[in-house]
Design an enzyme around this catalytic site. Sequence first.
Site, PDB file in Angstrom:
ATOM      1  N   HIS A   1      37.476  35.788  39.103  1.00 30.06           N
ATOM      2  CA  HIS A   1      36.536  36.727  38.506  1.00 30.06           C
ATOM      3  C   HIS A   1      36.654  38.015  39.319  1.00 30.06           C
ATOM      4  O   HIS A   1      35.765  38.383  40.071  1.00 30.06           O
ATOM      5  CB  HIS A   1      35.105  36.184  38.554  1.00 30.06           C
ATOM      6  CG  HIS A   1      34.916  34.954  37.750  1.00 30.06           C
ATOM      7  ND1 HIS A   1      34.749  34.981  36.386  1.00 30.06           N
ATOM      8  CD2 HIS A   1      34.882  33.647  38.100  1.00 30.06           C
ATOM      9  CE1 HIS A   1      34.607  33.745  35.938  1.00 30.06           C
ATOM     10  NE2 HIS A   1      34.691  32.921  36.966  1.00 30.06           N
ATOM     11  N   ILE A   2      37.769  38.668  39.169  1.00 32.31           N
ATOM     12  CA  ILE A   2      38.086  39.818  40.004  1.00 32.31           C
ATOM     13  C   ILE A   2      37.208  41.005  39.633  1.00 32.31           C
ATOM     14  O   ILE A   2      36.985  41.288  38.464  1.00 32.31           O
ATOM     15  CB  ILE A   2      39.576  40.190  39.855  1.00 32.31           C
ATOM     16  CG1 ILE A   2      40.458  38.990  40.191  1.00 32.31           C
ATOM     17  CG2 ILE A   2      39.929  41.390  40.708  1.00 32.31           C
ATOM     18  CD1 ILE A   2      40.263  38.415  41.572  1.00 32.31           C
TER      19      ILE A   2
END
Length: 113
Positions: A45-46
């Site tokens: 979940h950059i």
Amino acid sequence: METKAVEHLNVKYHYVPIPLCPNAVPLSDEYFECLMRYEPIPFYHITGTAKMGPKSDPTAVVDPQLRVWGISGLRVVDASIMPKIVSGNTHAATVMIGEKASDLIKNCWTKYR
């Protein structure tokens, strides 16, 4: 971790000291609580790759209206604008970014009618 489920793998947990909780005993509730609070890991979940911030911030890519600095007509509307990762899953925050962007774009076009 010494459980029957993984003992045949001969794995060892690598304890990483947590700077904000130097006295937390590994595997204790205090250790894991500190780990979850102060060491969030994105797990794909950059965030933060197109940081939102003021023009004076040389690392900022977008303004508070989600417009890319220096490029007319381009906005970034995803988790990449978050300057810091949220402490939970990024999904809800990303949905809210999309909702806010929708309002910003509608308000922008309303001016041209």
